[in-house]
Design a protein around this motif. Structure first.
Motif, PDB file in Angstrom:
ATOM      1  N   SER A  33       3.408  12.019 -17.656  1.00  0.00           N
ATOM      2  CA  SER A  33       2.401  11.137 -18.235  1.00  0.00           C
ATOM      3  C   SER A  33       1.806  10.164 -17.221  1.00  0.00           C
ATOM      4  CB  SER A  33       3.003  10.355 -19.406  1.00  0.00           C
ATOM      5  OG  SER A  33       4.114   9.585 -18.969  1.00  0.00           O
ATOM      6  N   ASP A  34       2.496   9.912 -16.115  1.00  0.00           N
ATOM      7  CA  ASP A  34       1.979   8.962 -15.129  1.00  0.00           C
ATOM      8  C   ASP A  34       1.117   9.635 -14.068  1.00  0.00           C
ATOM      9  OD1 ASP A  34       4.086  10.347 -14.037  1.00  0.00           O
ATOM     10  OD2 ASP A  34       4.907   8.645 -12.933  1.00  0.00           O
ATOM     11  N   PHE A  35       0.897  10.946 -14.197  1.00  0.00           N
ATOM     12  CA  PHE A  35       0.044  11.668 -13.253  1.00  0.00           C
ATOM     13  C   PHE A  35      -1.394  11.612 -13.749  1.00  0.00           C
ATOM     14  CE2 PHE A  35      -1.783  15.862 -11.883  1.00  0.00           C
ATOM     15  CZ  PHE A  35      -1.962  15.499 -10.561  1.00  0.00           C
ATOM     16  N   VAL A  36      -2.302  11.098 -12.923  1.00  0.00           N
ATOM     17  CA  VAL A  36      -3.689  10.867 -13.313  1.00  0.00           C
ATOM     18  C   VAL A  36      -4.594  11.804 -12.525  1.00  0.00           C
ATOM     19  CG1 VAL A  36      -5.552   9.166 -13.467  1.00  0.00           C
ATOM     20  CG2 VAL A  36      -3.179   8.455 -13.819  1.00  0.00           C
ATOM     21  N   MET A  55      -0.663   8.780  -8.764  1.00  0.00           N
ATOM     22  CA  MET A  55       0.382   8.435  -9.720  1.00  0.00           C
ATOM     23  C   MET A  55       0.147   7.011 -10.216  1.00  0.00           C
ATOM     24  SD  MET A  55       2.113  11.212  -9.767  1.00  0.00           S
ATOM     25  CE  MET A  55       3.530  10.732 -10.751  1.00  0.00           C
ATOM     26  N   ASP A  56       0.030   6.885 -11.510  1.00  0.00           N
ATOM     27  CA  ASP A  56      -0.209   5.578 -12.109  1.00  0.00           C
ATOM     28  C   ASP A  56       0.994   4.662 -11.860  1.00  0.00           C
ATOM     29  OD1 ASP A  56      -1.313   3.544 -13.520  1.00  0.00           O
ATOM     30  OD2 ASP A  56      -0.827   4.348 -15.499  1.00  0.00           O
ATOM     31  N   GLY A  57       0.710   3.458 -11.395  1.00  0.00           N
ATOM     32  CA  GLY A  57       1.771   2.496 -11.103  1.00  0.00           C
ATOM     33  C   GLY A  57       2.181   2.479  -9.653  1.00  0.00           C
ATOM     34  N   MET A  58       1.811   3.504  -8.882  1.00  0.00           N
ATOM     35  CA  MET A  58       2.158   3.541  -7.461  1.00  0.00           C
ATOM     36  C   MET A  58       0.932   3.395  -6.568  1.00  0.00           C
ATOM     37  SD  MET A  58       5.191   6.380  -7.236  1.00  0.00           S
ATOM     38  CE  MET A  58       5.652   5.761  -5.622  1.00  0.00           C
ATOM     39  N   ALA A  59      -0.239   3.700  -7.091  1.00  0.00           N
ATOM     40  CA  ALA A  59      -1.480   3.557  -6.335  1.00  0.00           C
ATOM     41  C   ALA A  59      -2.291   2.397  -6.889  1.00  0.00           C
ATOM     42  CB  ALA A  59      -2.290   4.853  -6.394  1.00  0.00           C
ATOM     43  N   SER A  60      -3.070   1.764  -6.031  1.00  0.00           N
ATOM     44  CA  SER A  60      -3.888   0.628  -6.423  1.00  0.00           C
ATOM     45  C   SER A  60      -5.150   1.120  -7.128  1.00  0.00           C
ATOM     46  CB  SER A  60      -4.260  -0.199  -5.187  1.00  0.00           C
ATOM     47  OG  SER A  60      -5.201  -1.191  -5.513  1.00  0.00           O
ATOM     48  N   LYS A  61      -5.296   0.804  -8.415  1.00  0.00           N
ATOM     49  CA  LYS A  61      -6.480   1.214  -9.161  1.00  0.00           C
ATOM     50  C   LYS A  61      -7.738   0.516  -8.643  1.00  0.00           C
ATOM     51  CE  LYS A  61      -4.085   2.380 -13.468  1.00  0.00           C
ATOM     52  NZ  LYS A  61      -3.985   2.118 -14.921  1.00  0.00           N
ATOM     53  N   MET A  62      -7.592  -0.726  -8.234  1.00  0.00           N
ATOM     54  CA  MET A  62      -8.750  -1.451  -7.707  1.00  0.00           C
ATOM     55  C   MET A  62      -9.229  -0.826  -6.405  1.00  0.00           C
ATOM     56  SD  MET A  62      -9.077  -5.515  -6.838  1.00  0.00           S
ATOM     57  CE  MET A  62      -8.688  -5.914  -8.543  1.00  0.00           C
ATOM     58  N   PHE A  63      -8.291  -0.458  -5.553  1.00  0.00           N
ATOM     59  CA  PHE A  63      -8.669   0.184  -4.291  1.00  0.00           C
ATOM     60  C   PHE A  63      -9.332   1.531  -4.566  1.00  0.00           C
ATOM     61  CE2 PHE A  63      -7.809   3.103  -0.822  1.00  0.00           C
ATOM     62  CZ  PHE A  63      -8.202   2.373   0.282  1.00  0.00           C
ATOM     63  N   ILE A  64      -8.786   2.295  -5.498  1.00  0.00           N
ATOM     64  CA  ILE A  64      -9.358   3.603  -5.821  1.00  0.00           C
ATOM     65  C   ILE A  64     -10.779   3.446  -6.350  1.00  0.00           C
ATOM     66  CG2 ILE A  64      -9.152   5.568  -7.395  1.00  0.00           C
ATOM     67  CD1 ILE A  64      -6.115   5.293  -7.144  1.00  0.00           C
ATOM     68  N   GLN A  65     -10.992   2.448  -7.196  1.00  0.00           N
ATOM     69  CA  GLN A  65     -12.313   2.238  -7.777  1.00  0.00           C
ATOM     70  C   GLN A  65     -13.327   1.800  -6.725  1.00  0.00           C
ATOM     71  OE1 GLN A  65     -13.635   2.735 -10.745  1.00  0.00           O
ATOM     72  NE2 GLN A  65     -15.612   1.808 -10.182  1.00  0.00           N
ATOM     73  N   ASP A  66     -12.950   0.846  -5.871  1.00  0.00           N
ATOM     74  CA  ASP A  66     -13.910   0.247  -4.935  1.00  0.00           C
ATOM     75  C   ASP A  66     -14.143   1.081  -3.689  1.00  0.00           C
ATOM     76  OD1 ASP A  66     -14.056  -1.811  -6.721  1.00  0.00           O
ATOM     77  OD2 ASP A  66     -12.708  -3.141  -5.614  1.00  0.00           O
ATOM     78  N   ILE A 146       1.394  12.083  -2.627  1.00  0.00           N
ATOM     79  CA  ILE A 146       1.104  11.544  -3.952  1.00  0.00           C
ATOM     80  C   ILE A 146       2.296  10.814  -4.542  1.00  0.00           C
ATOM     81  CG2 ILE A 146       1.765  13.539  -5.366  1.00  0.00           C
ATOM     82  CD1 ILE A 146      -0.797  13.104  -6.966  1.00  0.00           C
ATOM     83  N   LEU A 147       3.516  11.279  -4.249  1.00  0.00           N
ATOM     84  CA  LEU A 147       4.706  10.620  -4.768  1.00  0.00           C
ATOM     85  C   LEU A 147       5.075   9.380  -3.972  1.00  0.00           C
ATOM     86  CD1 LEU A 147       6.907  13.730  -5.629  1.00  0.00           C
ATOM     87  CD2 LEU A 147       5.591  12.285  -7.193  1.00  0.00           C
TER      88      LEU A 147
END
Length: 541
Positions: A33-36, A55-66, A146-147
Motif C-alpha cells: 500500500s505504500d508503493f506509489v 515509496m510513500d513515507g521515504m521520499a519527499s513529496k514536496m521535492f517530487i512535486q517541485d 526505491i527502497l
C-alpha cells in the motif's frame, strides 16, 4: 492487465513496455500500500508515457512535486515550443496564462531540441536538475534505489530508468549523548542517520585526508555502512583488515552496529570487549587522529572504533577538556573503581571465611555480631545481594523513565533494609554490595562495566573456595587472558604489555597536551609525530 513473465531473478533487465515493468514491480512488492505510481505524459508534439515510482513515507513529496513532476510535465513539454510568431515576446497570448507560460518556456529552452535528439539524453543532461541522478538498468538496482527512499522515472520504450535522490524519511535530530555524559565538552551525539553522523565528523576534522568509504551489508536489510579513517595516519594493514572482515559478513540482517561488532571482533568468547563503541563524535575524531578506523552503521547512533586497547575504556573525552592534573586524578579514580567493582565482594568473602586474623579485632567483633543471626555463609549472602541488585538495575533500565529511577532507589533501600531486619543478610554485606555497584558506574564505557559484572561471580567463587589464594589465582588467569588478546593485530594491553615508555604519558595519567606530541607507536610508524609544540611560557618582560 495480466502479469506475465514476472522476473524471478532481480538481475533481469527492465522491460521496454512501461506497463509491464510497473506490474512486475507491483507484484514483487506484493501490491504494498505504500508503493506509489504516478503516470503522465511528457513532450509537446510527440508524447511519451512516463511513470514516477516511489515509496510513500521515504521520499519527499514536496521535492517530487517541485523538482521532478513539474520539470517533466511542464518545463520539458515547453522546451520545443516555437519562439517566433506563435509566441508573443510581450507575454500576451490567447489565454490569460499563455503569455506567462511562453515566457518561462523561452527562458528554459535547452540547446538540444528533444524532437531532434534522444529524449533520454536530454532528460539526463538538461532537464533533471537534481544533483543525484543515476541510471537504473535492472530490477535489482531499481529496488535498491526505491527502497532507500529514491524516486524512479520509467519511460515507455526505454530499458533504462532514472533514479533521483529524494530521501526524506523521519529521523532524530542531533541531541546530547544519553550513554556518555560530560560536564565540560561538546553535547552533540550521533543520530540514526548515516550522513548526519559523517557530517558531525567532517565538521571537526576539516582535512581532505579524512576518507570515507561506503559498503552495503545485509542481504535483506541492505544496510549502509561507512568506513572512516585518516589517510596518511592510519596503518594500511589495519584498513585492509577492517575491509576484509566487513566483506566476509554474509548475513540477512544488520540492524545495529552490535551485529557488525560481533562479526568482526577478534575473540567472541572473551568477556572483555575488543571493539569500542560510543555516541560521541569528539571521541571518534580523537581515535581517528590516533590512527584508528571508525565504522558507522546506518540506523544506530553507536559508532565502532578499532583497534581497541584496555586503556581506552578508562579514558573519557572530558579528560582532555580539563587540566592535566584533574584529568589524571579522574582517570586514576576509574582504575581504582575497576578493582573495587571487581574484587570487593571477593575480598570480603575471603577475609570473613578464611582470614579472620587479618581483620582488626574491633571490626571483627562488629562483623561477628552482625552475622550472628544470618543463616547463610558469606558467599551465599553476597550471591543473593549481587543478583538482587542486578535485577533492580535491569528493571530500572527497562521501566519507563518517569518511574524507573524511583523504583530502583526505593527498591534498593526497602529491600536492603528489610533483608537486614529479617536476618537474611548483614549490614556489612549491604555496604559491600553498594560500594561495588557504585564503583561499576565510574567507567565512561558501559561495555567494561558489563564485563566486570560477569567476572565478579567467578572471583567470588574462587574466594569462597580458596580465600585470598583463589583471588590471586583468578587475577593471574585474567592478566594472562588479557595479555593473549589482540584487536586487529594490536596487543590489547598496549602500552603496558608490551611496555612502551613513550606511550605511558596518556595511559594511567594524562600529561599536558604539549607533552602528547606523538601518536601510539604500535598503531603506525609512518606519521607518528602529532605536533611540535613547546611548552607555552608567558612574556614576563
Amino acid at each position: 492487465m495480466e502479469v506475465e513473465n514476472i522476473p524471478s531473478d532481480l538481475a533481469t533487465p527492465l522491460h521496454k513496455d512501461i506497463d509491464q515493468t510497473i506490474e512486475n514491480v507491483k507484484s514483487i512488492l506484493g501490491n504494498s500500500s505504500d508503493f506509489v505510481v504516478r503516470e503522465f505524459k511528457i513532450g509537446s508534439t510527440q508524447l511519451v508515457k512516463v511513470a514516477l515510482l516511489y515509496m510513500d513515507g521515504m521520499a519527499s513529496k514536496m521535492f517530487i512535486q517541485d523538482y521532478i513532476t513539474e520539470t517533466l510535465m511542464i518545463d520539458l513539454r515547453l522546451t520545443d515550443l516555437p519562439t517566433g510568431n506563435n509566441a508573443d515576446s510581450s507575454g500576451k497570448g490567447s489565454s490569460p496564462n499563455q503569455g506567462n507560460v511562453r515566457k518561462k518556456a523561452k527562458w528554459i529552452k535547452p540547446k538540444v531540441n528533444p524532437q531532434e535528439s534522444d529524449l533520454f539524453k536530454v532528460m539526463k543532461d538538461q532537464t533533471l536538475a537534481n544533483s543525484e541522478v543515476e541510471e537504473c538498468k535492472d530490477y535489482q538496482e531499481l529496488f535498491s534505489f526505491i527502497l532507500a527512499g529514491d524516486s524512479i522515472i520509467l519511460m515507455d520504450g526505454y530499458e533504462t530508468a532514472f533514479a533521483i535522490g529524494s530521501k526524506d524519511y523521519e529521523s532524530r535530530s542531533v541531541e546530547e549523548s544519553s550513554s556518555t555524559t560530560v560536564i565540560r565538552g561538546p553535547k552533540e551525539g550521533f543520530t540514526e542517520t548515516l550522513r548526519t553522523n559523517t557530517s558531525l565528523i567532517r565538521r571537526r576534522i576539516k582535512d581532505p585526508n579524512l576518507w570515507i568509504e561506503s559498503k552495503v551489508i545485509g542481504k535483506k536489510t541492505q544496510t549502509d555502512v561507512a568506513i572512516c579513517y585518516m589517510n596518511g595516519i592510519v596503518s594500511d594493514k589495519i584498513v585492509k583488515e577492517v575491509k576484509k572482515r566487513l566483506d566476509a559478513i554474509d548475513a540477512d540482517a544488520i540492524l545495529e552496529s552490535g551485529y557488525i561488532e560481533e562479526y568482526i571482533q577478534d575473540y567472541p568468547h572473551s568477556p572483555f570487549p575488543t571493539v569500542y563503541n560510543t555516541e560521541r563524535p569528539d571521541a571518534i575524531c580523537g581515535g581517528l587522529l590516533e590512527g584508528k578506523v571508525a565504522i558507522i552503521v546506518d540506523g544506530t547512533p553507536f559508532v565502532l572504533l578499532v583497534p581497541t586497547f584496555i586503556v581506552d575504556f578508562f579514558q573519557s573525552s572530558e579528560d582532555y577538556y580539563q587540566r592535566a592534573d584533574i584529568g589524571s586524578l579522574l582517570r586514576l579514580l576509574r582504575y581504582l573503581g575497576f578493582f573495587l567493582a571487581l574484587l570487593t565482594p571477593s575480598i570480603y568473602i575471603a577475609l570473613t571465611t578464611f582470614h579472620q586474623e587479618m581483620i582488626p579485632n574491633q571490626l571483627l567483633i562488629s562483623l561477628a555480631a552482625q552475622r550472628e543471626g544470618v543463616p547463610f555463609p558469606a558467599f551465599v549472602e553476597a550471591l543473593i545481594m549481587e543478583i538482587t541488585f542486578d535485577i533492580l538495575r535491569e528493571a530500572g533500565t527497562r521501566m519507563p523513565r518517569a518511574v524507573g529511577s524511583a523504583i530502583s532507589i526505593v527498591g534498593a533501600l526497602v529491600l536492603g533494609q528489610a533483608a537486614v531486619e529479617a536476618g537474611i543478610v548483614s549490614s556489612a554485606m549491604v555496604i559491600v554490595v553498594s560500594l561495588t555497584a557504585i564503583s561499576s558506574f565510574v567507567f565512561p564505557s558501559p561495555d567494561l562495566s558489563s564485563s566486570i559484572r560477569l567476572l565478579r561471580f567467578p572471583f567470588m567463587t574462587l574466594a569462597a573456595m580458596f580465600g585470598l589464594l583463589g583471588i590471586i589465582i583468578g587475577a593471574i588467569i585474567m592478566v594472562m587472558h588479557l595479555a593473549s588478546l589482540r584487536s586487529f593485530g594490536i596487543p590489547y594491553l598496549s602500552p603496558m604489555g608490551p611496555l612502551i615508555l613513550q606511550d605511558q604519558k596518556d595511559a594511567f595519567i594524562r600529561l599536558p597536551l604539549y607533552r602528547l606530541s606523538t601518536r601510539p607507536r604500535l598503531m603506525n610508524q609512518k606519521n607518528i609525530v602529532r605536533e611540535n609544540t613547546d611548552k607555552p611560557s608567558p612574556n614576563r618582560k
